[in-house]
Design a protein around this motif. Structure first.
Motif: not given
Length: 214
Positions: A91-107
């Motif tokens: 349900y597109r929950a990764l799109q709640h991450l606000p910045t590129w840094r947050d997304r990279r950290r999650t991956f």
């Protein structure tokens, strides 16, 4: 195909019965975790930062007689005692991450928590730059008074509510705005997990299934 317990479509994956672990991030009400638990015959780890959603998931799982191991945590700080064969973030929950840094950290946390040959499944909108340009600064009163704000650096449209709250993800980009990204960018982020992707055809929303090599 896993179908959510309320009848809605979930993330594409092939859960297998057995002893391998399955974990769902941003588990929400358990719409995907519950059918995964049914399909595998084992408890599914459900992670969410919202106590209210964890309570809903616990009640829903009890009603249908499946076991979820529910944990309160931020997806950017994902930790598991043992690697999982399947991680999903529906349900597109990764799109709640606000910045590129947050997304990279999650991956990067996904890479740590996936077992060899394990899969990570998620979905995301394709970012609509034309909508973002048109909507920036637009004032709306429904469902609550808010203003749309475009963050060009992060490919994101924020929903800034009059009460001071900010929602990083609304609905489909052409209707209510969302934190969205391009397929190329999502492929770049999954490379931090050293994984190879499969994705659905380009229809405005992508489903990705990334595999961690042996």
């Amino acid at each position: 195909m896993v179908r959510a317990h309320d009848g809605r479509r979930g993330v594409i994956c092939r859960p297998r019965a057995g002893r391998r672990r399955t974990a769902g991030r941003a588990v929400g009400s358990g719409r995907v975790a519950i059918p995964l638990a049914r399909a595998t015959g084992r408890a599914v780890i459900g992670i969410d930062s919202s106590p209210a959603m964890l309570r809903r998931a616990r009640v829903a799982a009890a009603k249908v007689g499946v076991r979820l191991e529910l944990r309160s945590s931020d997806m950017r700080d994902l930790r598991l005692e043992r690697p999982a064969a399947l991680l999903c973030c529906p349900y597109r929950a990764l799109q709640h991450l606000p910045t590129w840094r947050d997304r990279r950290r999650t991956f990067e946390r996904v890479a740590v928590c996936l077992a060899p040959n394990g899969r990570f499944a998620w979905n995301a909108f394709v970012f609509d730059h034309h909508f973002a340009a048109r909507a920036d600064g637009e004032r709306r009163d429904e469902p609550v008074p808010h203003t749309l704000r475009c963050s060009k650096a992060d490919n994101r449209v924020d929903i800034a509510r009059d009460d001071g709250a900010v929602s990083l993800c609304g609905g489909r980009p052409v209707t209510s705005g969302s934190d969205s990204s391009t397929p190329r960018a999502w492929n770049w982020r999954r490379c931090t997990a050293g994984s190879s992707p499969n994705r659905s055809p380009p229809t405005g929303e992508y489903v990705f299934v990334a595999r961690r090599p042996n």
